[in-house]
Design an enzyme around this catalytic site. Sequence first.
Site, PDB file in Angstrom:
ATOM      1  N   LYS A 112      74.179   8.349 -48.869  1.00  0.00           N
ATOM      2  CA  LYS A 112      73.184   7.432 -49.454  1.00  0.00           C
ATOM      3  C   LYS A 112      72.268   8.185 -50.426  1.00  0.00           C
ATOM      4  O   LYS A 112      71.858   7.642 -51.449  1.00  0.00           O
ATOM      5  CB  LYS A 112      72.327   6.790 -48.351  1.00  0.00           C
ATOM      6  CG  LYS A 112      73.074   5.744 -47.526  1.00  0.00           C
ATOM      7  CD  LYS A 112      73.030   4.379 -48.209  1.00  0.00           C
ATOM      8  CE  LYS A 112      73.551   3.266 -47.345  1.00  0.00           C
ATOM      9  NZ  LYS A 112      74.964   3.072 -47.310  1.00  0.00           N
ATOM     10  N   LYS A 192      87.740   1.260 -48.001  1.00  0.00           N
ATOM     11  CA  LYS A 192      87.364   0.282 -46.987  1.00  0.00           C
ATOM     12  C   LYS A 192      86.864  -1.006 -47.672  1.00  0.00           C
ATOM     13  O   LYS A 192      86.121  -0.920 -48.662  1.00  0.00           O
ATOM     14  CB  LYS A 192      86.245   0.903 -46.135  1.00  0.00           C
ATOM     15  CG  LYS A 192      85.881   0.106 -44.918  1.00  0.00           C
ATOM     16  CD  LYS A 192      84.878   0.885 -44.083  1.00  0.00           C
ATOM     17  CE  LYS A 192      84.321   0.008 -42.992  1.00  0.00           C
ATOM     18  NZ  LYS A 192      83.466   0.705 -42.059  1.00  0.00           N
ATOM     19  N   LYS A 195      81.655  -5.359 -49.784  1.00  0.00           N
ATOM     20  CA  LYS A 195      81.083  -6.227 -50.808  1.00  0.00           C
ATOM     21  C   LYS A 195      80.593  -5.387 -51.998  1.00  0.00           C
ATOM     22  O   LYS A 195      80.765  -5.749 -53.144  1.00  0.00           O
ATOM     23  CB  LYS A 195      79.894  -6.963 -50.186  1.00  0.00           C
ATOM     24  CG  LYS A 195      79.642  -8.293 -50.778  1.00  0.00           C
ATOM     25  CD  LYS A 195      78.625  -9.032 -49.945  1.00  0.00           C
ATOM     26  CE  LYS A 195      78.612 -10.475 -50.299  1.00  0.00           C
ATOM     27  NZ  LYS A 195      77.769 -11.273 -49.436  1.00  0.00           N
TER      28      LYS A 195
END
Length: 339
Positions: A112, A192, A195
């Site tokens: 992140k 994977k 969205k």
Amino acid sequence: MKQRVFSGARPTGKQHLGNYLGAIQNYVKLQDEHECIYCVVDIHALTTPWNPNDLKDNIREMVLDWLAAGIDPKRSIVFTQSHVPEVTQLHTLFSMITPLGWLLRVPSFKEKARQFPENVNYGLVGYPVLMTADIALYKATVVPVGEDQVAHLELAREIVRRFNQLFGATFPEPQPRLTEYPMVVGLDGYRKMSKTLGNHIELAATPEETRRRILTAFTDPARRLRSDPGHPESCNVFHLYSFFDAVGQEAIARDCRAASIGCVGCKELLAQKVNEALAPFRERRAEIAARKGYVEDVLRDGAQRAEAIARSTMEEVMEKVGLAWNEVKPPKVSSGVTK
Ligand code: SF4
């Protein structure tokens, strides 16, 4: 006595096939033999940049999908994380006993931080501590996880273990329960389904939208011409068949290797299977969405039930850490305006 399951998911709005096959389906099954708590972790959603206008809608759409898929709010507690504020209290206490080194080595933090270099904030580093508070607040013993989350849960177990060593046995060490389908690959064929990556198929999409999305899926990269024999084992469309038509999958493999089926025809067939499988879900979703205020009622009831457990845990915790606020806190007064 039934084991208590806790699982939290960030409010990502309408759910996709990867969410369904990798998590929601499992949530539904777990209800048969466990006491389940399913939480929309909206505070976690604030650790990366967010749009306040989207947050409420995303929560509602996600819960709608959960309910349509079969999560039963009478058997399970379904609620929003921020509606039970004790979680932030426990998070603060856990943050006092969690060495920073444990948090800085977490792979998702590094990921992140790379993804949002302008927003490497305190909340992001403390994400696993908040996650631990989510689980421990309800004294959950089982946490359903994908393979990629096992390391996070191990950290939660370490934090809980440390608390228990310092202040006496308080929390059970939560055990991971691997989902039956650990990873669903997206339409790009190698990452994977997500969205954010745009390689997903929404559960609530119309049959035509679903068909169009599946027609964009990447297939066997070595098969260039319709007449080339294919390699189904390296094609994600083929893997998706295993979820929707495991029996027909054998015939697909045979026809693909013999080049007697083309990729377009193969995808059309998959789209048909997916749409057939999702038809009851879509019907139920439309029915729930039409009931005004229903999702809000479910979340309100869930928050009340979760709050009762949370309050009892925090009374015990505050006493153990020496913050015996029960002895001095004033009695509850009415919040009504005095006239
Ligand atoms: Fe994949 Fe089907 Fe094409 Fe074979 S025929 S490569 S399984 S899409």
